[in-house]
Scaffold this motif. Structure first.
Motif, mmCIF file in Angstrom:
data_model
loop_
_atom_site.group_PDB
_atom_site.id
_atom_site.type_symbol
_atom_site.label_atom_id
_atom_site.label_comp_id
_atom_site.label_asym_id
_atom_site.label_seq_id
_atom_site.Cartn_x
_atom_site.Cartn_y
_atom_site.Cartn_z
ATOM 1 N N THR A 220 7.366 -48.285 -8.804
ATOM 2 C CA THR A 220 8.045 -47.314 -9.663
ATOM 3 C C THR A 220 7.554 -47.415 -11.097
ATOM 4 O O THR A 220 7.700 -46.478 -11.880
ATOM 5 N N SER A 259 6.566 -38.044 -4.199
ATOM 6 C CA SER A 259 6.851 -39.465 -3.994
ATOM 7 C C SER A 259 7.759 -39.679 -2.792
ATOM 8 O O SER A 259 7.535 -40.585 -1.973
ATOM 9 N N LEU A 260 8.789 -38.848 -2.670
ATOM 10 C CA LEU A 260 9.695 -38.959 -1.531
ATOM 11 C C LEU A 260 8.956 -38.669 -0.223
ATOM 12 O O LEU A 260 9.221 -39.293 0.810
ATOM 13 N N ILE A 285 14.371 -43.259 -5.265
ATOM 14 C CA ILE A 285 13.283 -43.824 -4.466
ATOM 15 C C ILE A 285 13.781 -45.036 -3.674
ATOM 16 O O ILE A 285 13.506 -45.179 -2.471
#
Length: 326
Positions: A220, A259-260, A285
């Motif tokens: 992250t 990102s997901l 996330i």
């Protein structure tokens, strides 16, 4: 830091330090040992490394010591100004990470030698290689206290790179030896012992590489990037995601969806967060990872209480290995 903000900071530090110097002049701290070398480190990570090299022959003061202080935006105090002004040696990260150190040096005109960790990274754009240091060129570099601002495309979190840290320790030993020639052999021996412990860390990372090379991880924030690279893992985080989190900005919606989707694909083996930053997108996330059975672990930027650099890095490596094996 913008030019206007930097100028304001320097003026404020100069005024505050004048008051501090006037109030503290001639009043040594209780128990102060004038025979020891006074070293100031930007964070307790570098402070502990100096302690390993200097032992009882140094007095080390770390300006940032806890995980509530962000070096990127840290505002130095008059006390910090005085501390840096009295230092025999200064150790900083550089690369824009702890720019307050350079502001303090410029404000008080310190001529103490400076060890700047990023300059020992093979990724540092201005690094001509460690061979150049052996030829004596590094001394000039380390004595110049430029702005050391953030360098585009360079990851400044070099304390997560064991190889770089070895060279930082060697530079600290060399500078301490210059300041106290009679103790130079002791400093060198301590640096060699420290390097041997770093080899243990590199061996642990090699074990991860042997078992999991190429495994995908999601960071992250880019703090542990070098550790991930040393373990031969693949960082698949979109740059826009980690950059936004690091800068304290909102992650663009399209980047969050991207990102997901990475987590949904099932190839990401572990999510790594930074204990010193948090946000809605990071929580999302981690929540997504938890829901899909993907382990998440957290690394910090400062040294946890009671840890040495070696024990801290080994714990991080073990946490990473455990998550990959889950």
């Amino acid at each position: 830091m913008t030019s206007a903000r930097r100028t304001s900071t320097l003026l404020g530090l100069a005024a505050a330090s004048a008051l501090a110097l006037a109030g503290c002049a001639g009043t040594p701290a209780a128990g102060e040992d004038d025979s020891r070398i006074s070293v100031v480190a930007s964070t307790n990570v570098y402070g502990q490394i100096v302690e390993e090299i200097g032992g009882d022959l140094v007095d080390v003061t770390a300006i940032i010591t806890n995980d509530t202080q962000d070096p990127h935006s840290f505002e130095a105090s008059a006390r910090d100004q005085l501390t840096v002004a009295e230092a025999d040696l200064i150790v900083e990260n550089g690369g824009g990470y702890d720019g307050f150190v350079d502001a303090l040096i410029e404000a008080n005109g310190s001529e103490a030698p400076v060890v700047t960790a990023v300059e020992f990274s093979h990724e540092w754009p201005e690094n001509a290689g460690h061979d150049a240091e052996a030829e004596g060129e590094a001394d000039a570099e380390h004595d110049e206290h430029g702005d050391h601002g953030h360098v585009e495309g360079f990851n400044e979190h070099v304390w997560y790179d064991p190889h770089t840290v070895v060279h930082v320790a060697e530079a600290v030993a060399a500078e301490l030896g210059e300041l106290s020639p009679d103790d130079a052999a002791a400093f060198t021996a301590n640096a060699e012992a420290f390097a041997a412990e770093i080899e243990g860390l590199e061996g642990s990372l090699a074990d991860i590489a042997a078992a999991h090379a190429g495994a995908q991880v999601f960071l992250t924030e880019p703090v542990p990037f070098y550790l991930i690279a040393a373990a031969e893992l693949e960082n698949v985080t979109p740059d826009a995601f980690s950059e936004a989190v690091e800068e304290g900005q909102d992650v663009p919606p399209a980047t969050l969806l991207e990102s997901l989707a990475l987590l949904e694909d099932g190839d990401v083996r572990v999510v790594i967060t930074n204990t010193q930053t948090a946000g809605v997108e990071t929580a999302q996330i981690v929540g997504e990872a938890d829901g899909r059975g993907i382990p998440s672990i957290a690394f910090s930027e400062t040294l946890p209480e009671g840890q040495t650099y070696i024990s801290w890095m080994q714990a991080n490596i073990e946490a990473l290995s455990g998550a990959l094996s889950a």
